[in-house]
Each structure stands twice: as C-alpha cells, then as structure tokens.
Design an enzyme around this catalytic site. Structure first.
Site, PDB file in Angstrom:
ATOM      1  N   SER A  22      45.707   4.603  -8.956  1.00  0.00           N
ATOM      2  CA  SER A  22      46.620   5.994  -9.029  1.00  0.00           C
ATOM      3  C   SER A  22      46.185   6.903  -8.163  1.00  0.00           C
ATOM      4  O   SER A  22      45.270   6.660  -7.346  1.00  0.00           O
ATOM      5  CB  SER A  22      46.140   6.309 -10.366  1.00  0.00           C
ATOM      6  OG  SER A  22      46.648   8.200 -10.452  1.00  0.00           O
TER       7      SER A  22
ATOM      8  N   TYR B  34      39.243   8.341 -16.614  1.00  0.00           N
ATOM      9  CA  TYR B  34      40.086   7.488 -16.171  1.00  0.00           C
ATOM     10  C   TYR B  34      40.249   7.523 -14.922  1.00  0.00           C
ATOM     11  O   TYR B  34      41.005   6.574 -14.066  1.00  0.00           O
ATOM     12  CB  TYR B  34      41.089   8.591 -16.916  1.00  0.00           C
ATOM     13  CG  TYR B  34      43.093   7.852 -16.327  1.00  0.00           C
ATOM     14  CD1 TYR B  34      43.146   6.396 -16.431  1.00  0.00           C
ATOM     15  CD2 TYR B  34      43.593   8.425 -14.726  1.00  0.00           C
ATOM     16  CE1 TYR B  34      44.573   6.582 -15.887  1.00  0.00           C
ATOM     17  CE2 TYR B  34      45.014   7.753 -14.248  1.00  0.00           C
ATOM     18  CZ  TYR B  34      45.019   7.082 -14.585  1.00  0.00           C
ATOM     19  OH  TYR B  34      46.460   5.905 -14.347  1.00  0.00           O
TER      20      TYR B  34
END
Length: 258
Positions: free
Chosen positions: A152, A165
């Site tokens: 990501s 995350y």
C-alpha cells in the site's frame, strides 16, 4: 496448431490468488483467467469463491476454489498440494489477502492490531512458504515465475490512526525487496504493488467514526482507483519478458498527492 487459448498472453500460466473473494483478488482472478491463465482462488468465503469459479468457467477459463484462511499455515500447505495436483505447478502467486483497521492507538484495540499482524504479515509469509517451492520449480521448468505482493502507499506515507496497518504494509514492501534478492537468481520475479486509495471492501472494516468520515468523504468526492486497475497491473507484470522485473509499482489515483 495453436488454439485460441494458446495465443493468449498468459496461456499455460498457473496463478494463485489469495484474498480472492472480493476486491483486488476477485478482479485479478477474472482478468488473469481471461488472458489464459488457470487460476486457483483462495479466501475464507466459499460461496463467493464458487461464484467466481462459475463466472470464470462460463467464459471458457479454468479455475479452482479453495476455502482457506491465510493465517492457517497447514491449510495453505494443503491448498498448495491441491493446486499442483489439479491445475499444475503454480508459477504466479498474487499475495493479496489483507485487512485494514484503524483507530487511535490510545484506544488500545489489541485484538485489531493482532488481526492485522496475523493476516497482513503472517498470512503473507504463510502463502509464500506454501507456494514458493512451486514458483522455484516452475521457474526452473519454464524460465520464469512471479511473486506479486500487495502492499500500500501506506508503506511509504503517514496516516493518523493507521499505525499498525501502515507498519504491516511496510513489512510487505521491505520483505519483498529481500525476497527479490533471494528468489531473483532463481528466475522468480518478485514485485510489490503499492496502491493508493482503491474502492474495495477494506474501507468497510473500519469502525472508528472520525476515520470513517474521512474515508466516506474521499470515496464520495474523488475518483479513486478501481479493483480492475490493480488487476491490470498484475497482468502487466506477469506478461513482461523474462528479463524484465518491475520491482515496485506505485499506483495512485490522479487526485491523491501522497
């Protein structure tokens, strides 16, 4: 004489996709199958996988549904055996299963932190452990194989309330760099894709009011990436000549600056 399927860009490839019941995994499975690959689709939701296999087969493709949780290493090892027996030696792994949860660290949501570590880090390595021997074997036979990991843009940037995350995705990106050094000499290309904001189910997992409001605003007022955009990226990587390895691909919505 070559058949139509033999002429497709990914003909004779055997692709394994984790997190295939929705979003990036689902879109990638359909596209790879459309371009000639046999696809093994892995996720927890068996009903979604069966529907996906049915769609692939209706369009002339070959697919195998395997309902497994990537946090279960033994189940992944068993899945790898079935892929090899039923589809052939896997030569492409799209390691895509993941979960995104967010809240201020002061809320102490230890269960959510552990869930992200279990899926995004341990699950990633479980899949690599289960399928990397097949990738190496396929590369020795065919001259090339591909390991593509979903990271990501969060691996590079700072997003409040997303500490665990973003840390898990930083692991994915850095582990991919190390795996490239290990597997590249064996003709297994390792690529990591770092998408910006994509419209998927991931946003629905977040239950922190402030973060939800931010995500809802972005999704409502901006043209974000679609799952098919990342599927196209995976197919592009897999179709490159064997000498070409795109090590890291960052795919951003045009509006998103960081």
């Amino acid at each position: 004489m070559a058949t139509v399927n033999d002429k497709l860009p990914l003909a004779n490839r055997v692709a394994v996709i984790t997190g295939a019941s929705s979003g990036l995994g689902e879109a990638t499975a359909e596209l790879l199958a459309e371009r000639g690959a046999k696809v093994a689709v892995l996720a927890r939701r068996a009903d979604r996988l069966e529907a996906l296999v049915e769609r692939v087969e209706q369009h002339g493709g070959a697919a195998l549904a395997l309902a497994v949780d990537v946090t279960d290493a033994a189940a992944l090892n068993a899945a790898a055996e079935r892929v090899k027996a039923e589809l052939g030696t896997a030569d492409l792994l799209f390691n895509n299963a993941g979960v995104m949860l967010a809240a201020p660290v002061t809320e102490g949501r230890v269960d959510e932190w552990q869930r992200m570590i279990d899926v995004n880090i341990t699950g990633l390595m479980n899949a690599i452990g289960a399928f990397s021997p097949q990738l190496v074997e396929a590369a020795a036979d065919k001259g090339i194989a591909d390991l593509v990991n979903t990271s990501s843009i969060a691996a590079q940037n700072v997003f409040p309330n997303f500490a665990v995350y973003t840390g898990s995705k930083a692991f994915v990106s850095h582990a991919s760099r190390n795996l490239r050094a290990e597997l590249g000499p064996q003709n297994v290309r390792v690529s990591v894709i770092e998408p910006g904001i994509v419209r998927t189910e991931l946003q629905g997992h977040v239950d922190h009011a402030g973060t939800n409001a931010w995500l809802d605003d972005v999704l409502a007022n901006h043209e974000v990436l679609e799952a098919g955009d990342i599927a196209e990226t995976v197919a592009f990587l897999a179709a490159q000549p064997r000498r070409v390895n795109f090590q890291q691909v960052t795919v951003m919505p045009t509006f998103q600056g960081n």
